[in-house]
Each structure stands twice: as structure tokens, then as C-alpha cells.
Design a protein around this motif. Structure first.
Motif, short mmCIF file in Angstrom:
data_model
loop_
_atom_site.label_atom_id
_atom_site.label_comp_id
_atom_site.label_asym_id
_atom_site.label_seq_id
_atom_site.Cartn_x
_atom_site.Cartn_y
_atom_site.Cartn_z
N LEU A 15 41.69 -69.51 87.71
CA LEU A 15 41.67 -68.23 86.98
C LEU A 15 40.92 -68.45 85.67
N PHE A 16 39.77 -67.79 85.54
CA PHE A 16 38.97 -67.90 84.32
C PHE A 16 39.22 -66.70 83.42
N ASP A 17 39.38 -66.92 82.15
CA ASP A 17 39.46 -65.80 81.21
C ASP A 17 38.72 -66.18 79.92
N GLY A 18 37.94 -65.25 79.42
CA GLY A 18 37.19 -65.48 78.19
C GLY A 18 38.10 -65.61 76.97
N ASN A 19 39.30 -65.07 77.09
CA ASN A 19 40.24 -65.12 75.96
C ASN A 19 40.94 -66.48 75.85
N GLU A 20 41.62 -66.65 74.72
CA GLU A 20 42.35 -67.90 74.49
C GLU A 20 43.72 -67.88 75.17
N LYS A 24 46.09 -60.19 77.53
CA LYS A 24 46.04 -59.57 76.21
C LYS A 24 46.24 -58.04 76.28
N LYS A 25 45.69 -57.43 77.35
CA LYS A 25 45.85 -55.98 77.45
C LYS A 25 47.30 -55.63 77.80
N ILE A 26 47.91 -56.47 78.61
CA ILE A 26 49.33 -56.24 78.95
C ILE A 26 50.17 -56.28 77.66
N TYR A 27 49.77 -57.15 76.76
CA TYR A 27 50.53 -57.31 75.51
C TYR A 27 50.64 -56.00 74.73
N ILE A 28 49.54 -55.21 74.72
CA ILE A 28 49.59 -53.95 73.95
C ILE A 28 50.07 -52.78 74.82
N SER A 29 50.29 -53.02 76.12
CA SER A 29 50.64 -51.90 77.01
C SER A 29 52.04 -51.36 76.70
N GLY A 30 52.21 -50.07 76.99
CA GLY A 30 53.52 -49.43 76.79
C GLY A 30 54.03 -49.58 75.37
N LYS A 31 53.12 -49.49 74.39
CA LYS A 31 53.45 -49.69 72.97
C LYS A 31 54.19 -51.00 72.75
N GLY A 32 53.68 -52.04 73.41
CA GLY A 32 54.24 -53.38 73.23
C GLY A 32 55.45 -53.66 74.11
N ARG A 33 55.81 -52.65 74.97
CA ARG A 33 56.98 -52.85 75.83
C ARG A 33 56.62 -53.03 77.30
N CYS A 34 55.42 -52.58 77.68
CA CYS A 34 54.92 -52.63 79.06
C CYS A 34 55.80 -51.87 80.06
N ASN A 35 55.38 -50.66 80.33
CA ASN A 35 56.02 -49.83 81.36
C ASN A 35 55.56 -50.38 82.72
N SER A 94 56.61 -56.82 76.01
CA SER A 94 55.58 -57.00 77.04
C SER A 94 55.24 -58.48 77.20
N SER A 95 55.46 -59.26 76.15
CA SER A 95 55.14 -60.70 76.23
C SER A 95 55.98 -61.38 77.31
N ASP A 96 57.17 -60.82 77.60
CA ASP A 96 57.99 -61.41 78.66
C ASP A 96 57.39 -61.16 80.05
N THR A 146 38.10 -58.04 86.15
CA THR A 146 37.67 -58.10 84.74
C THR A 146 38.05 -56.87 83.93
N GLY A 147 38.80 -55.96 84.54
CA GLY A 147 39.37 -54.85 83.77
C GLY A 147 38.40 -53.74 83.43
N GLY A 148 38.93 -52.68 82.86
CA GLY A 148 38.12 -51.56 82.40
C GLY A 148 37.68 -51.81 80.96
N LYS A 149 36.73 -50.97 80.50
CA LYS A 149 36.14 -51.25 79.18
C LYS A 149 36.94 -50.69 78.00
N SER A 150 38.05 -50.02 78.28
CA SER A 150 38.84 -49.51 77.16
C SER A 150 39.45 -50.69 76.40
N TYR A 151 39.61 -50.56 75.12
CA TYR A 151 40.19 -51.62 74.29
C TYR A 151 39.47 -52.96 74.47
N PRO A 152 38.14 -52.97 74.16
CA PRO A 152 37.34 -54.20 74.40
C PRO A 152 37.88 -55.43 73.69
N PHE A 153 38.63 -55.24 72.59
CA PHE A 153 39.14 -56.43 71.88
C PHE A 153 40.15 -57.21 72.73
#
Ligand SMILES: Cc1cc2nc3c(=O)[nH]c(=O)nc-3n(C[C@H](O)[C@H](O)[C@H](O)COP(=O)(O)OP(=O)(O)OC[C@H]3O[C@@H](n4cnc5c(N)ncnc54)[C@H](O)[C@@H]3O)c2cc1C
Length: 166
Positions: A15-20, A24-35, A94-96, A146-153
Motif C-alpha cells: 500500500l503506497f501513500d504519498g502522505n506520512e 488523512k481524509k478519514i481523520y476529518i470525516s464526520g467532523k472528526g467522528r467518522c460516520n 475518527s482516529s479509532d 487515490t480518492g477524489g480531489k476535494s480537500y487536497p491537503f
């Protein structure tokens, strides 16, 4: 999920990911709670889809809301159901969810390669070569998740789409 379910006793999965870190997107999902999903009957999900419901039919029926909750339970994530049947981690973190995915990847033996942006994918005979900061040899199959382009950070800046287009 793709890496987890691609792994079996007879193959190596990377599994390759450009991030460290992963998810990361899951982390911000559901206002940090992940629905994570919804507890409604799966046929009721289609009432919430505006266009082209049939496109999701096989996905939703091949891997249902019950399947996803069973999967997360197996990897130690406790969940709760809230208003409207929305399912969240019991911890509200969401981190869990990411931790459970990481655990599944490790248990299955997926090799996680971070900080590695894939620049291109080349076809060499019937194998694939990844163009990145190191030579990982040739692969039989490549899955683009590789996901959608929303929230590129969060890491998805459209490179995957470009590679596929080429
Ligand atoms: C604010 C917000 C809230 C959300 N809330 C919810 C919610 O509560 N519940 C829900 O189910 N969904 C939610 N979503 C949607 C959900 O987060 C996405 O559907 C999901 O993350 C998509 O997963 P993915 O694996 O397809 O893509 P991503 O999560 O975007 O992951 C793609 C990964 O690919 C990596 N990558 C991309 N290009 C390359 C490359 N060239 N080389 C190497 N790595 C690369 C990225 O770094 C990234 O880690 C939310 C989305 C947002 C933005």
C-alpha cells in the motif's frame, strides 16, 4: 480496504501513500467522528441516492452495512448508533477507525509504504512498474484508490486521475 481484501497467503500486497500516515481524509470525516455507515436496511440506502442508483447496487449488496460493522468489530472498533441510524465509533474519534484499518493491514501482512507519491505507472510487458522515489520492481496488478480531489491537503490532488488518463 482494497489492500486488506487483496491480500491472501500467496501474494505480496503493497500500500503506497504519498502522505506520512494513512487515512488523512478519514481523520476529518464526520467532523472528526467518522460516520461509518447507517443501521437502516440496505434497500433503504437507495432512497438516499439521487442519481443512477443502479450503479451502487452491486457494491452495496456485495458488502453491506452489516459486513462493514462486522469487519470493524473484528479489528477492535466499538461503534454506536445515533439519530437517523447513523453509526459512529463509540469513542467519537475518527482516529479509532484509522487505527482499526491499520490493525487489519498489519494482521493481513500488507506492506505499508508511506511518504511515497506515485508519479506514473508504466506497463512493462504484462507487468506494472511504479514511478516513484525508489524501485520496487514489477507488480502483477495495480489498484488505484487515490480518492477524489476535494480537500487536497488530505493527499488526493488529482495525480491518480492524470495517471489513469494517460
Ligand atoms: C469533510 C469531509 C467529511 C466526510 N465525512 C464522511 C463521513 O462522515 N462518512 C463517510 O463515510 N464519508 C465521509 N466523507 C467521505 C470520505 O472521507 C471519502 O469518501 C473517503 O475518504 C474516500 O476514500 P478513498 O480511499 O477513495 O480516498 P481518500 O480518502 O482521498 O484516500 C486516497 C489516498 O490516496 C493517496 N494518494 C493520492 N494520490 C496519490 C499518489 N499519486 N501517490 C500516492 N498516494 C496517493 C492520498 O494521499 C490518500 O491518502 C467525508 C469527506 C470529507 C472531505
Amino acid at each position: 480496504m482494497s489492500a486488506i481484501f487483496s491480500k491472501n497467503e500467496n501474494n505480496d500486497v503493497f500500500l503506497f501513500d504519498g502522505n506520512e500516515k494513512i487515512g488523512k481524509k478519514i481523520y476529518i470525516s464526520g467532523k472528526g467522528r467518522c460516520n461509518i455507515t447507517n443501521s437502516k436496511e440496505i434497500y433503504e440506502f437507495f432512497d438516499e441516492i439521487n442519481r443512477n442508483k443502479n450503479f451502487l447496487y452491486s457494491s452495496l449488496y456485495s458488502y453491506t452495512n452489516e459486513d462493514i460493522l462486522k469487519f470493524f468489530d473484528e479489528y477492535g472498533l466499538k461503534t454506536k448508533v445515533e439519530r437517523g441510524g447513523r453509526v459512529f465509533p463509540l469513542s467519537d474519534k475518527s482516529s479509532d477507525v484509522i487505527k482499526a484499518l491499520e490493525k487489519a493491514l498489519n494482521v493481513k501482512g500488507v506492506k505499508i509504504i508511506l511518504n511515497t507519491e506515485i508519479e506514473d505507472v508504466k506497463l512493462i510487458g504484462d507487468k506494472f512498474q511504479l514511478v516513484c522515489n525508489k524501485d520496487y520492481g514489477l507488480f502483477d496488478k495495480v489498484v488505484f484508490a487515490t480518492g477524489g480531489k476535494s480537500y487536497p491537503f488530505t493527499g488526493s490532488r488529482g495525480k491518480g486521475h492524470e495517471i489513469l488518463k494517460n
